[in-house]
Design an enzyme around this catalytic site. Structure first.
Site, PDB file in Angstrom:
ATOM      1  N   ASP A 100      -2.168  38.334 -54.159  1.00  0.00           N
ATOM      2  CA  ASP A 100      -2.930  38.747 -52.978  1.00  0.00           C
ATOM      3  C   ASP A 100      -4.090  37.788 -52.706  1.00  0.00           C
ATOM      4  OD1 ASP A 100      -3.926  40.120 -50.836  1.00  0.00           O
ATOM      5  OD2 ASP A 100      -4.719  41.803 -51.995  1.00  0.00           O
ATOM      6  N   ASP A 296      -2.822  35.868 -45.368  1.00  0.00           N
ATOM      7  CA  ASP A 296      -2.856  36.837 -46.456  1.00  0.00           C
ATOM      8  C   ASP A 296      -1.486  36.987 -47.107  1.00  0.00           C
ATOM      9  OD1 ASP A 296      -3.471  38.883 -48.199  1.00  0.00           O
ATOM     10  OD2 ASP A 296      -3.389  40.447 -46.680  1.00  0.00           O
TER      11      ASP A 296
END
Length: 442
Positions: A100, A296
């Site tokens: 992440d 992301d």
């Protein structure tokens, strides 16, 4: 946490971190989120606390021209997330961590004991007594300015994700076993979260050992490794459309001259942002400008704000008029899916019906930099053999007008976040199926 998005609605997005100082008044018998804090505190003796930044094996590091490369596992669809195996502890044990770039803190589900944990691929992490004190600068980075620490207080944390998932726990230090591209091994002691109270996030639920936070904050693993001089403060990934790929720390696995670079947006500390972009469809301007963009890896799909999303839908519908594709309302894989005269097997079967997209960024002192998105970068083939749009309406799920470039749009290209030079770069047509050994390969 904020990872897989295989069902509809898809809520796994960039992480919006809300760090709060935790209450000391919860009872040991408490349950639910927030329960068990005093139970967790009783597990660690104060005598085991340490603010040391390194173990004997990680002291005296010199800055080296080397990187760490990790194989990735997973895909955009149908798995819905990518993870990496990291060896942590003494002795080192494997843990599968979701990758992440939208969050800083790395954490593991932790048997401290665990008050509320979700299913995990491996036994829960059992920490040593190496607590991070509240006054440690890494702890301070997790709390709002002005947060005050009590004498000998441990570092509590809480991380919340946009899909409703969260982790609550305490910061500890432990050994990470890392294999570098120069052939050396190092096992630095790094700060991570011992999460003893987790909530799964919406439709993003899947078995998870923890999250590998790759943001640029001080609590991130990358920042800690860089502070030791082990790697430069650079992280990148290459996601294969066939599944898998690789993740790397450091800057010696790519040729910078073959990368398209654009400056990071400096005032956006929450995301890796290349700034503001204009949407291009089929090589022509759409009139949609000033889109704030973030990248992301914790989001399987790409998100547009409502205005840009509606413009895109209108353009696609106009383009598909008269083509042998019809919307299939029964396919709930993603919000918009089309069926053909027969089931599709790959994107190659349908790419002739769709035009490429692009996001064009102003590079300030540089010329414009373009992020190309061919059809395979915004479409998937569902289990029903339909083609589905991998770009979703972010406004509907709380992102307002933020544009998120997710995993679907990063496949088969190297994406690099250079925190030292404050630049973001990408290189198309990368071979993400082969682990790099030197910059001459890419």
């Amino acid at each position: 946490m904020a990872k897989g998005k295989t069902g509809f609605p898809v809520l796994l997005l960039v992480q919006l971190v809300a760090i709060v100082a935790l209450s000391m008044a919860a009872t040991a018998a408490g349950s639910g989120h927030g329960g068990g804090w005093s139970l967790r505190k009783a597990m660690f003796s104060r005598g085991g606390e340490s603010s040391s930044a390194s173990s004997s094996s990680s002291m005296g590091f010199n800055r080296v021209g080397s990187s760490v490369v990790f194989p990735l596992h997973g895909n955009v669809y149908p798995i819905g997330f990518y993870n990496v195996t990291v060896y942590i502890g003494q002795p080192p044990k494997p843990y599968y961590l979701d990758v992440d770039t939208g969050s800083d803190l790395t954490w593991l589900q932790c048997d401290a004991p665990c008050v509320q944990c979700i299913e995990a691929p491996h036994p829960y992490y059992r920490p040593s007594n190496n607590l991070v004190p509240c006054k440690d600068p890494i702890c301070a980075s997790l709390h709002p300015p002005g947060h005050r620490c009590k004498e000998n207080e441990q570092c509590d944390y809480e991380v919340e994700y946009a899909d409703g998932g969260s982790s609550l726990g305490v910061l500890v230090k432990d050994m990470f076993l890392l294999n570098f591209t120069n052939g050396k091994y190092h096992n630095p002691h790094l700060a991570l979260g011992c999460g003893y109270d987790q909530l799964p996030g919406g439709s993003s639920y899947h078995p998870i050992d923890g999250v590998l936070g790759l943001g640029s904050g001080k609590s991130g693993i990358l920042s800690q490794l860089s502070s030791y001089g082990l790697v430069r403060n650079v992280v990148g990934h290459c996601l294969s459309a066939r599944g898998g790929g690789f993740l790397f720390f450091g800057d010696d696995v790519y040729d910078s001259s073959r990368v398209a670079w654009t400056p990071m947006l400096r005032h956006d500390s929450k995301h890796y942002s290349p700034g503001y972009a204009e949407l291009v469809f089929g090589g022509k301007a759409t009139g949609v400008k000033n889109l704030l963009v973030a990248i992301d890896s914790g989001s399987s799909y790409t998100y547009f704000g409502s205005q840009a999303y509606q413009v895109l839908i209108q353009l696609l519908m106009k383009e598909l008029s008269g083509k042998p594709l019809r919307e299939d309302w029964d396919d709930r894989t993603l919000p918009v899916c089309w069926r053909g005269q027969r089931p599709f097997k790959t994107i190659r079967d349908v790419r002739k019906y769709f035009k490429p997209l692009a996001l064009t960024f102003k590079g300030g002192w540089r010329s414009r930099t373009t992020y190309e998105m061919p059809p395979e970068s915004y479409l998937i083939i569902s289990s029903k053999g339909n083609v589905c749009l991998g770009i979703l309406n972010g406004t509907e799920v709380g992102l307002q007008d933020l544009t998120i470039i997710g995993d679907v749009s990063m496949q088969d290209r190297m994406v690099i976040y250079d925190n030292e030079k404050q630049m973001i770069g990408w290189s198309a047509a990368a071979n993400c199926d082969r682990l790099p050994s030197s910059s001459s390969s890419y």
